[in-house]
Enzyme design. Structure first.
Site, PDB file in Angstrom:
ATOM      1  N   GLU A   1      -5.179  -0.356  -8.285  1.00 34.15           N
ATOM      2  CA  GLU A   1      -4.144   0.592  -8.705  1.00 34.15           C
ATOM      3  C   GLU A   1      -2.980  -0.221  -9.260  1.00 34.15           C
ATOM      4  O   GLU A   1      -2.426  -1.061  -8.552  1.00 34.15           O
ATOM      5  CB  GLU A   1      -3.685   1.453  -7.519  1.00 34.15           C
ATOM      6  CG  GLU A   1      -4.742   2.471  -7.085  1.00 34.15           C
ATOM      7  CD  GLU A   1      -4.358   3.231  -5.812  1.00 34.15           C
ATOM      8  OE1 GLU A   1      -4.703   4.403  -5.696  1.00 34.15           O
ATOM      9  OE2 GLU A   1      -3.718   2.640  -4.921  1.00 34.15           O
TER      10      GLU A   1
ATOM     11  N   ASN B   1      -4.640   5.717  -0.981  1.00 35.87           N
ATOM     12  CA  ASN B   1      -4.120   5.765   0.387  1.00 35.87           C
ATOM     13  C   ASN B   1      -3.475   7.103   0.713  1.00 35.87           C
ATOM     14  O   ASN B   1      -3.505   7.548   1.861  1.00 35.87           O
ATOM     15  CB  ASN B   1      -3.122   4.624   0.624  1.00 35.87           C
ATOM     16  CG  ASN B   1      -3.848   3.298   0.788  1.00 35.87           C
ATOM     17  OD1 ASN B   1      -5.056   3.277   0.942  1.00 35.87           O
ATOM     18  ND2 ASN B   1      -3.106   2.214   0.757  1.00 35.87           N
TER      19      ASN B   1
ATOM     20  N   HIS C   1      -2.354  -3.162  -6.647  1.00 35.93           N
ATOM     21  CA  HIS C   1      -2.894  -2.808  -5.329  1.00 35.93           C
ATOM     22  C   HIS C   1      -4.403  -2.969  -5.305  1.00 35.93           C
ATOM     23  O   HIS C   1      -5.136  -2.164  -5.862  1.00 35.93           O
ATOM     24  CB  HIS C   1      -2.485  -1.362  -4.983  1.00 35.93           C
ATOM     25  CG  HIS C   1      -2.903  -0.955  -3.610  1.00 35.93           C
ATOM     26  ND1 HIS C   1      -3.597   0.197  -3.348  1.00 35.93           N
ATOM     27  CD2 HIS C   1      -2.734  -1.577  -2.412  1.00 35.93           C
ATOM     28  CE1 HIS C   1      -3.837   0.282  -2.050  1.00 35.93           C
ATOM     29  NE2 HIS C   1      -3.325  -0.780  -1.462  1.00 35.93           N
TER      30      HIS C   1
ATOM     31  N   SER D   1       0.820  -1.214   0.000  1.00 29.94           N
ATOM     32  CA  SER D   1       0.000   0.000   0.000  1.00 29.94           C
ATOM     33  C   SER D   1       0.845   1.251   0.000  1.00 29.94           C
ATOM     34  O   SER D   1       0.374   2.326  -0.350  1.00 29.94           O
ATOM     35  CB  SER D   1      -0.860   0.047   1.263  1.00 29.94           C
ATOM     36  OG  SER D   1      -1.561  -1.137   1.437  1.00 29.94           O
TER      37      SER D   1
HETATM   38  N1  LIG Z   1      -5.441  -4.390   5.017  1.00 30.54           N
HETATM   39  C1  LIG Z   1      -5.776  -3.631   4.003  1.00 30.54           C
HETATM   40  O1  LIG Z   1      -6.841  -2.998   4.031  1.00 30.54           O
HETATM   41  C2  LIG Z   1      -4.897  -3.553   2.784  1.00 30.54           C
HETATM   42  C3  LIG Z   1      -5.421  -3.030   1.598  1.00 30.54           C
HETATM   43  C4  LIG Z   1      -4.624  -3.028   0.451  1.00 30.54           C
HETATM   44  C5  LIG Z   1      -3.335  -3.488   0.503  1.00 30.54           C
HETATM   45  N2  LIG Z   1      -2.834  -3.974   1.674  1.00 30.54           N
HETATM   46  C6  LIG Z   1      -1.443  -4.480   1.659  1.00 30.54           C
HETATM   47  O2  LIG Z   1      -1.513  -5.895   1.556  1.00 30.54           O
HETATM   48  C7  LIG Z   1      -0.389  -6.474   2.215  1.00 30.54           C
HETATM   49  C8  LIG Z   1      -0.905  -7.466   3.258  1.00 30.54           C
HETATM   50  O3  LIG Z   1      -1.658  -6.779   4.253  1.00 30.54           O
HETATM   51  P1  LIG Z   1      -2.757  -7.505   5.130  1.00 30.54           P
HETATM   52  O4  LIG Z   1      -3.551  -6.441   5.776  1.00 30.54           O
HETATM   53  O5  LIG Z   1      -3.439  -8.540   4.309  1.00 30.54           O
HETATM   54  O6  LIG Z   1      -1.835  -8.203   6.240  1.00 30.54           O
HETATM   55  P2  LIG Z   1      -2.201  -9.398   7.253  1.00 30.54           P
HETATM   56  O7  LIG Z   1      -1.347  -9.195   8.421  1.00 30.54           O
HETATM   57  O8  LIG Z   1      -3.672  -9.482   7.440  1.00 30.54           O
HETATM   58  O9  LIG Z   1      -1.768 -10.714   6.437  1.00 30.54           O
HETATM   59  C9  LIG Z   1      -0.427 -10.997   6.106  1.00 30.54           C
HETATM   60  C10 LIG Z   1      -0.291 -12.516   5.906  1.00 30.54           C
HETATM   61  O10 LIG Z   1       1.005 -12.779   5.407  1.00 30.54           O
HETATM   62  C11 LIG Z   1       1.456 -13.975   5.980  1.00 30.54           C
HETATM   63  N3  LIG Z   1       2.922 -14.062   5.884  1.00 30.54           N
HETATM   64  C12 LIG Z   1       3.855 -13.436   6.642  1.00 30.54           C
HETATM   65  N4  LIG Z   1       5.079 -13.784   6.238  1.00 30.54           N
HETATM   66  C13 LIG Z   1       4.953 -14.636   5.206  1.00 30.54           C
HETATM   67  C14 LIG Z   1       5.862 -15.364   4.390  1.00 30.54           C
HETATM   68  N5  LIG Z   1       7.162 -15.236   4.544  1.00 30.54           N
HETATM   69  N6  LIG Z   1       5.358 -16.177   3.432  1.00 30.54           N
HETATM   70  C15 LIG Z   1       4.037 -16.291   3.265  1.00 30.54           C
HETATM   71  N7  LIG Z   1       3.121 -15.643   4.009  1.00 30.54           N
HETATM   72  C16 LIG Z   1       3.563 -14.819   4.980  1.00 30.54           C
HETATM   73  C17 LIG Z   1       0.931 -13.901   7.393  1.00 30.54           C
HETATM   74  O11 LIG Z   1       0.877 -15.190   7.980  1.00 30.54           O
HETATM   75  C18 LIG Z   1      -0.447 -13.287   7.193  1.00 30.54           C
HETATM   76  O12 LIG Z   1      -1.445 -14.251   7.024  1.00 30.54           O
HETATM   77  C19 LIG Z   1       0.400  -5.330   2.814  1.00 30.54           C
HETATM   78  O13 LIG Z   1       1.431  -4.980   1.931  1.00 30.54           O
HETATM   79  C20 LIG Z   1      -0.627  -4.207   2.898  1.00 30.54           C
HETATM   80  O14 LIG Z   1      -0.063  -2.942   2.851  1.00 30.54           O
HETATM   81  C21 LIG Z   1      -3.592  -4.035   2.807  1.00 30.54           C
END
Ligand SMILES: NC(=O)c1ccc[n+]([C@@H]2O[C@H](COP(=O)([O-])OP(=O)(O)OC[C@H]3O[C@@H](n4cnc5c(N)ncnc54)[C@H](O)[C@@H]3O)[C@@H](O)[C@H]2O)c1
Length: 596
Positions: free
Chosen positions: A154, A192, A142, A121
């Site tokens: 995005e 964002n 994204h 993000s």
């Molecule tokens: N939460 C949101 O609203 C949102 C929206 C758009 C983008 N994002 C982006 O998406 C990405 C993930 O965010 P999220 O909110 O889903 O996080 P999250 O913490 O909910 O999930 C992350 C997952 O990654 C897994 N993980 C960690 N290390 C790993 C590895 N080495 N190999 C495989 N899996 C692994 C974890 O076990 C976890 O299930 C981030 O870059 C975030 O910025 C988040």
């Protein structure tokens, strides 16, 4: 010919990853879903089955289609399972070193032609890409939360991403039924960059007890039509993720203080209050992962019990003024059964207001929302006057005269002399300090702000503005009155912009700055906010409706009072106002309305 994607990999099945898996599998693409451990894999699988089961239960997906969807997904621990996919989307936590390590590994494991994408993000896609030997095949894709629902993607190209890869990914987004905006690699991209300053500001309001979580969220939902309030959205995003995004945006985006994460966020993350995913964040949820909010110790008691808090009984209401707001407010009170005394500056004005109220009530009759008898009764409850002396025996006065402090102060001084003791004196000001008006009287404890939104008969929100001199009884009375009007009253302190304008206008101003910096177009920015965040209008559409002059005036007030450098009005906004481009009302603002 665009590249065929028959199988994709998703790394990380958390909040975003599980949803991204669903998006691909729904569209007939095979997915290899990868996690770091068996436990995390099972959680990811459960999220996916939970989401698809809900879709079936709601009739949005046939059971057979769900089964087909699930059969397209293979689950695995470790990146080795991704050796033959055409594209990988990484969705692990927002840490640069972690993402770089994963990309270096993906580069080793995946076939040479595979595209490697990150769902980051806020981190630099360029910095992630240089961890591989194929930075020209690295791109940002994204998605928005929840990925199966939100239409926007995005697509983020770096200076080395090949044009073919961009085109292939754009075509893929279209196949997934998404709308893409393609942009360069900048912290926070479009949505964002515009969203997180606002979210952080909302948290700081909550942290400083400026308003309750329920009131902050209700204000933005009901005042701006947003699908959810900022604190509920923080819980959906995840506080750990939100913290990392803010922190990165602060460091990458010019150290704008508005992105420096509010200390409370870090404290909540440390305490394990991560939002929905952990079952508790700003709100408490039925169980981890559930969207259902359950009451906790911060849940307010119902508004009806306000009477028990010492609210005064209100039967007769005076409304001073003859403009748009006064007219709407007279109608609202009369319809709700209050006896109303309207005071204008003369019979002619009263006749105009009477006609406007009648026309508006008639519309209700035509639409079947009001019976003729109720319309007549409402009109019958209004007394028309041109002298303030007729307010001697009302229980509440709502002032809605011109937005000039000297005029309002003089009026309140007169009301102080005329009105009986115990009356609540309310101002509808949207930008002046309520305390200035209160101190024009000898009874500041009885003075409160009642900030109605335009059009008052339709908008469900009223901001109840409490000064440092307002008594608890007065606030309780204001709450009870709002509830009796069928409105949601939110209580806040006496600061410039109250809740809604203070959170809304800096965001609009930021959108103008983004346009000014040529990062994106007005159309793409509007798209991004509507399709990525579910906003009813994009920032430029809204600015043209509100009026650029009005928006500039509000932004200036905020800047003057809070002295926040980031609130300085965008020069482009000033120039457009100077040029007479005021929005719809002048035929041209950010868009030309004369040609439509
Ligand atoms: N939460 C949101 O609203 C949102 C929206 C758009 C983008 N994002 C982006 O998406 C990405 C993930 O965010 P999220 O909110 O889903 O996080 P999250 O913490 O909910 O999930 C992350 C997952 O990654 C897994 N993980 C960690 N290390 C790993 C590895 N080495 N190999 C495989 N899996 C692994 C974890 O076990 C976890 O299930 C981030 O870059 C975030 O910025 C988040």
């Amino acid at each position: 010919m665009a590249r065929e994607f028959t199988s994709v990999g998703v790394v990380g099945l958390g909040t975003m990853g599980a949803g991204i898996v669903e998006v691909f599998a729904r569209n007939g693409i095979d997915v290899v879903a990868v996690e770091i451990s068996d436990g995390a894999l099972e959680r990811g699988r459960a999220t996916l089955t939970g989401s698809t089961d809900r879709a079936v239960a709601k009739g949005k997906l046939a059971a057979a289609d769900r089964d087909a969807l699930l059969s397209r997904v293979t689950f695995a621990v470790g990146l080795d399972a991704l050796h033959s996919v055409d594209l990988v989307i990484e969705a692990v936590p927002e840490h640069l070193d972690l993402k770089q390590r994963i990309f270096a590994e993906l580069d080793r494991v995946c076939k040479p032609e595979a595209i490697l994408a990150t769902n980051t993000s806020s981190l630099s896609v360029t910095e992630i890409s240089v961890a591989t030997t194929r930075p020209n095949q690295v791109i940002g894709i994204h998605f928005f939360n929840p990925a199966p629902v939100m239409k926007l993607v995005e697509v983020v190209r770096t200076v080395v991403t090949s044009a073919e890869v961009v085109a292939d990914v754009e075509a893929l987004c279209e196949r997934l039924g998404k709308v893409d905006v393609t942009i360069n690699d900048r912290a926070g991209f479009i949505a964002n960059a515009l969203l997180f300053g606002y979210l952080n500001h909302a948290v700081s309001m909550f942290e400083s007890r400026y308003a309750t979580r329920e009131d902050i969220d209700a204000a933005m939902k009901l005042g701006c039509g947003l699908p959810m309030g900022p604190l509920a959205l923080m819980d959906l995003i995840g506080l750990d993720t939100a913290y990392e995004i803010l922190d990165t945006m602060y460091r990458r985006g010019g150290r704008d203080r508005r992105h420096a994460p509010v200390p409370l966020i870090k404290q909540m993350v440390t305490a394990g209050l991560l939002g929905r995913k952990s079952g508790r964040g700003f709100y408490t949820y039925e169980r981890p992962g559930s969207p259902v909010v359950v009451p906790d110790e911060q849940t307010p008691v119902a508004a009806e019990s306000a009477l028990a808090d010492g609210a005064r009984g209100i039967a007769k209401v005076g409304v001073v003024g003859s403009g748009t707001m006064a007219t709407g407010i007279i109608e609202v009170f009369a319809k709700a059964g209050y006896e109303v005394v309207s005071v204008t500056r003369g019979a002619e004005k009263s006749a105009k207001v009477f006609e406007a109220v009648k026309t508006s009530l008639n519309k209700g009759v035509v639409r079947g929302k009001l019976s003729e008898a109720d319309r007549d009764a409402a009109l019958g409850r209004i007394n028309w006057s041109a002298t303030l002396e007729h307010l001697a025996d009302v229980d509440l006065v709502v002032e809605a005269v011109v937005e000039e402090l000297s005029v309002k102060k003089a009026l309140f001084a007169s009301l102080d002399e005329i009105c009986k003791p115990g009356v609540v004196l309310a101002t509808t000001t949207s930008s002046l300090p309520v305390i200035d008006v209160a101190m024009a009287t000898q009874r500041p404890a009885d003075v409160v702000g009642l900030h109605f939104f335009n059009p008052a008969p339709i908008m469900p929100l009223v901001e109840i503005v409490q000064t440092i001199r307002t008594s608890a009884e007065t606030t309780a009375t204001a709450r009870a009155v709002c509830a009796a009007l069928g409105k949601t009253g939110v209580v806040c302190g006496d600061r410039s912009g109250f809740i809604v304008n203070a959170l809304l206008f800096p965001y609009l101003n930021d959108a103008v700055k983004m346009l000014e910096a040529s990062y994106s177009t007005a159309d793409d920015i509007d798209h991004a906010m509507k399709l990525g965040c579910g906003y009813p209008m994009g920032p430029f559409e809204l600015l043209d409706v509100v009026g650029l002059d009005v928006s500039l005036a509000i932004q200036r007030e905020l800047y003057l009072e809070l002295r926040e450098p980031g609130f300085a009005p965008a020069p482009l906004l000033e120039h457009l106002v100077t040029a007479g481009y005021l929005g719809r009302k002048s035929g041209r603002g950010f868009r030309d309305h004369t040609r439509r």
